[in-house]
Motif scaffolding. Structure first.
Motif, PDB file in Angstrom:
ATOM      1  N   LYS A  50      35.333 -59.134  57.938  1.00 39.98           N
ATOM      2  CA  LYS A  50      35.366 -57.806  57.317  1.00 39.98           C
ATOM      3  C   LYS A  50      36.323 -57.746  56.136  1.00 39.98           C
ATOM      4  O   LYS A  50      36.299 -56.799  55.374  1.00 39.98           O
ATOM      5  N   HIS A  52      38.022 -59.720  52.706  1.00 37.54           N
ATOM      6  CA  HIS A  52      37.878 -60.805  51.749  1.00 37.54           C
ATOM      7  C   HIS A  52      39.241 -61.023  51.099  1.00 37.54           C
ATOM      8  O   HIS A  52      39.753 -60.140  50.413  1.00 37.54           O
ATOM      9  N   GLU A  54      41.557 -63.460  48.662  1.00 40.64           N
ATOM     10  CA  GLU A  54      41.496 -64.505  47.656  1.00 40.64           C
ATOM     11  C   GLU A  54      42.789 -65.307  47.684  1.00 40.64           C
ATOM     12  O   GLU A  54      43.865 -64.755  47.798  1.00 40.64           O
TER      13      GLU A  54
END
Length: 68
Positions: A50, A52, A54
């Motif tokens: 759920k 993301h 980076e």
């Protein structure tokens, strides 16, 4: 914190045996800490897929250094 609880004798004996605790308070504290850790882990696992994230910390660090 002192608290009065009604815990079945057979359960507290099992908890003491399984935790290796020296007394009832230590046994209850260990079990409660384990329960909290498990619940927190389950909450995090529910977020799997759920979020993301980076992996750009190097880029962010460079931008931060360039601002100064």
């Amino acid at each position: 914190m002192r608290t009065t609880l009604n815990i079945r004798d057979d359960i507290i004996k099992q908890v003491i045996e399984l935790t290796g605790a020296r007394n009832k308070s230590q046994a209850v504290n260990q079990v409660l800490e384990a329960f909290v850790r498990e619940q927190q882990t389950q909450k995090l696992l529910k977020l799997k897929g759920k979020l993301h994230l980076e992996d750009n910390w190097e880029e962010l660090r460079e931008m931060e250094l360039n601002e100064v």
